[in-house]
Design an enzyme around this catalytic site. Sequence first.
Site, PDB file in Angstrom:
ATOM      1  N   PHE A  48      -4.069  11.447 -13.826  1.00  0.00           N
ATOM      2  CA  PHE A  48      -3.993  10.339 -12.862  1.00  0.00           C
ATOM      3  C   PHE A  48      -5.253  10.384 -12.028  1.00  0.00           C
ATOM      4  CE2 PHE A  48      -0.858  13.658 -11.411  1.00  0.00           C
ATOM      5  CZ  PHE A  48      -1.684  14.308 -10.516  1.00  0.00           C
ATOM      6  N   TYR A  52     -16.081  13.606 -20.107  1.00  0.00           N
ATOM      7  CA  TYR A  52     -16.267  14.344 -18.845  1.00  0.00           C
ATOM      8  C   TYR A  52     -15.841  15.811 -18.979  1.00  0.00           C
ATOM      9  CZ  TYR A  52     -11.398  12.815 -17.637  1.00  0.00           C
ATOM     10  OH  TYR A  52     -10.051  12.554 -17.621  1.00  0.00           O
TER      11      TYR A  52
HETATM   12  C1  HXC Z   1      -1.393  12.307  -6.990  1.00  0.00           C
HETATM   13  C2  HXC Z   1       0.476  12.913  -8.193  1.00  0.00           C
HETATM   14  C3  HXC Z   1       0.432  11.689  -8.908  1.00  0.00           C
HETATM   15  C4  HXC Z   1      -0.622  10.761  -8.591  1.00  0.00           C
HETATM   16  C5  HXC Z   1       2.121  12.836  -9.626  1.00  0.00           C
HETATM   17  N1  HXC Z   1       1.534  13.575  -8.676  1.00  0.00           N
HETATM   18  N2  HXC Z   1       1.465  11.681  -9.794  1.00  0.00           N
HETATM   19  N3  HXC Z   1      -0.429  13.224  -7.245  1.00  0.00           N
HETATM   20  N4  HXC Z   1      -1.501  11.120  -7.630  1.00  0.00           N
HETATM   21  N5  HXC Z   1      -0.732   9.593  -9.221  1.00  0.00           N
HETATM   22  C6  HXC Z   1       1.971  14.886  -8.201  1.00  0.00           C
HETATM   23  C7  HXC Z   1       3.392  14.848  -7.651  1.00  0.00           C
HETATM   24  O1  HXC Z   1       3.390  14.449  -6.289  1.00  0.00           O
HETATM   25  C8  HXC Z   1       3.835  16.300  -7.826  1.00  0.00           C
HETATM   26  O2  HXC Z   1       3.303  17.134  -6.840  1.00  0.00           O
HETATM   27  C9  HXC Z   1       3.153  16.714  -9.116  1.00  0.00           C
HETATM   28  O3  HXC Z   1       2.046  15.808  -9.300  1.00  0.00           O
HETATM   29  C10 HXC Z   1       4.091  16.575 -10.305  1.00  0.00           C
HETATM   30  O4  HXC Z   1       4.553  15.238 -10.355  1.00  0.00           O
HETATM   31  P1  HXC Z   1       5.847  14.800 -11.189  1.00  0.00           P
HETATM   32  O5  HXC Z   1       5.976  13.319 -11.077  1.00  0.00           O
HETATM   33  O6  HXC Z   1       7.016  15.658 -10.815  1.00  0.00           O
HETATM   34  O7  HXC Z   1       5.430  15.235 -12.676  1.00  0.00           O
HETATM   35  P2  HXC Z   1       6.024  14.791 -14.056  1.00  0.00           P
HETATM   36  O8  HXC Z   1       7.247  13.920 -13.889  1.00  0.00           O
HETATM   37  O9  HXC Z   1       6.134  16.009 -14.908  1.00  0.00           O
HETATM   38  O10 HXC Z   1       4.888  13.818 -14.664  1.00  0.00           O
HETATM   39  C11 HXC Z   1       3.658  14.361 -15.073  1.00  0.00           C
HETATM   40  C12 HXC Z   1       2.535  13.377 -14.796  1.00  0.00           C
HETATM   41  C13 HXC Z   1       2.846  11.992 -15.448  1.00  0.00           C
HETATM   42  C14 HXC Z   1       1.255  13.983 -15.347  1.00  0.00           C
HETATM   43  C15 HXC Z   1       2.407  13.197 -13.284  1.00  0.00           C
HETATM   44  O11 HXC Z   1       1.819  11.071 -15.130  1.00  0.00           O
HETATM   45  C16 HXC Z   1       2.991  12.092 -16.942  1.00  0.00           C
HETATM   46  O12 HXC Z   1       4.086  12.361 -17.434  1.00  0.00           O
HETATM   47  N6  HXC Z   1       1.872  11.890 -17.687  1.00  0.00           N
HETATM   48  C17 HXC Z   1       1.852  12.038 -19.170  1.00  0.00           C
HETATM   49  C18 HXC Z   1       1.040  10.998 -19.862  1.00  0.00           C
HETATM   50  C19 HXC Z   1      -0.317  10.726 -19.276  1.00  0.00           C
HETATM   51  O13 HXC Z   1      -0.648  11.143 -18.159  1.00  0.00           O
HETATM   52  N7  HXC Z   1      -1.131   9.984 -20.058  1.00  0.00           N
HETATM   53  C20 HXC Z   1      -2.467   9.617 -19.670  1.00  0.00           C
HETATM   54  C21 HXC Z   1      -3.460  10.413 -20.443  1.00  0.00           C
HETATM   55  S1  HXC Z   1      -4.946   9.543 -20.344  1.00  0.00           S
HETATM   56  P3  HXC Z   1       4.210  17.601  -5.559  1.00  0.00           P
HETATM   57  O14 HXC Z   1       3.307  18.493  -4.774  1.00  0.00           O
HETATM   58  O15 HXC Z   1       4.587  16.327  -4.838  1.00  0.00           O
HETATM   59  O16 HXC Z   1       5.402  18.321  -6.134  1.00  0.00           O
HETATM   60  C22 HXC Z   1      -6.244  10.540 -20.313  1.00  0.00           C
HETATM   61  C23 HXC Z   1      -7.547   9.782 -20.442  1.00  0.00           C
HETATM   62  C24 HXC Z   1      -8.751  10.614 -20.140  1.00  0.00           C
HETATM   63  O17 HXC Z   1      -6.137  11.715 -20.221  1.00  0.00           O
HETATM   64  C25 HXC Z   1     -10.077   9.901 -20.199  1.00  0.00           C
HETATM   65  C26 HXC Z   1     -10.164   8.434 -20.056  1.00  0.00           C
HETATM   66  C27 HXC Z   1     -11.561   7.852 -20.347  1.00  0.00           C
END
Ligand code: HXC
Length: 285
Positions: free
Chosen positions: A102, A152
């Site tokens: 993110f 990156y």
């Molecule tokens: C800041 C955040 C946040 C955000 C979550 N957190 N989202 N902090 N900004 N947008 C924090 C939360 O507050 C929490 O901390 C901790 O991260 C865990 O959050 P959860 O929601 O409990 O985690 P979870 O449900 O396991 O979800 C994981 C995730 C989610 C990574 C946050 O986005 C996910 O499931 N992603 C998987 C798929 C993904 O991200 N795909 C994109 C890949 S693209 P605290 O302290 O509050 O407990 C990519 C492209 C790269 O990599 C290059 C592009 C050119």
Amino acid sequence: MEGMLKPGTFKGKTILITGGGTGLGRSMGKYLMELGANLVITSRKKEVIDKTAAELKELTGGRILSVPCDVRKYEEIEHLLNISEQEFGQIDGVLNNAAGNFISPTERLSHRAFDIIVDIVLRGTYYMTLAMGKRWIAKNHPGTFLNIVTTYAWTGSGYVVPSACGKAGVLALTRSLAVEWGKYKIRCNAIAPGPFPTEGAWSRLMPGDLASKFDPAKRIPLHRVGDHQELANLAAYLLSDFSGYVTGEVITIDGGEWLRNGGEFSHLEELPNEMWDQLEKSRAK
Ligand code: HXC
Ligand code: NAP
């Protein structure tokens, strides 16, 4: 966009894809099945991978197994590998594609937010690599790892710092094991994609109207984003025996994006021709 490799390239081969239910993992998996591969897809969400498996089976007529697994949990990976080997006998290639990401100013992140990204990207990849590598070595079975990083991984990038740290680690793992495990006929390569539209990446990296404010195509010399089949072609090549002498390599597929944005004078493309005419007249002799 057409597929590149010969039909049947992966006949009798089994490829495991982490994060294979969605986005780029799904697209690469579909193409591998079209080329004859047996596929294992995994991610945390059972309903998502089950649905993708049913769709890809219907589309390609191939064999596919969906097994839920959180790549941060070593015992779940062992379970996944056991079930996959029971179903297909052996695994020939692993595509480490699962990731989390993110955008955020780093000082706004909690330590848990940092952990969660690095754990999925780096720990997930080295757990999968270690578990699979030990099995290949024990059975004297050649195998191929293909790791999805980003550009990156070597330039670094603000606002996605946990992801940059994780991907840099994955690139180091790729190059290190390519050397160490070459003697076991295990190859390790990586792909660094530029922007390829997916729901997962776009919703997290360009939320709201960011996509219209920062159109990624404008930063790319080829003036477009990537097509999933272009990535699938490259992934299939690197997983196939056609790339049998390629190891320790990272191949960038980004339309020239990262070089353009590192080039001192690349921004001069914004100058109109009339200004170049004026500059030519006034240039130092
Ligand atoms: C800041 C955040 C946040 C955000 C979550 N957190 N989202 N902090 N900004 N947008 C924090 C939360 O507050 C929490 O901390 C901790 O991260 C865990 O959050 P959860 O929601 O409990 O985690 P979870 O449900 O396991 O979800 C994981 C995730 C989610 C990574 C946050 O986005 C996910 O499931 N992603 C998987 C798929 C993904 O991200 N795909 C994109 C890949 S693209 P605290 O302290 O509050 O407990 C990519 C492209 C790269 O990599 C290059 C592009 C050119
Ligand atoms: P995506 O669809 O969100 O893919 C990420 C996948 O990872 C999801 O299927 C997710 O499924 C899985 N995943 C996340 N955490 C996991 C965990 N702990 N265990 C197992 N699986 C997990 O996004 P994408 O764009 O296709 O990204 C795929 C890969 O390409 C990533 O490595 C990404 O960094 C890389 N990449 C993408 C782009 C791009 O422009 N799209 C550019 C450069 C690199 P669950 O949520 O079900 O677990």
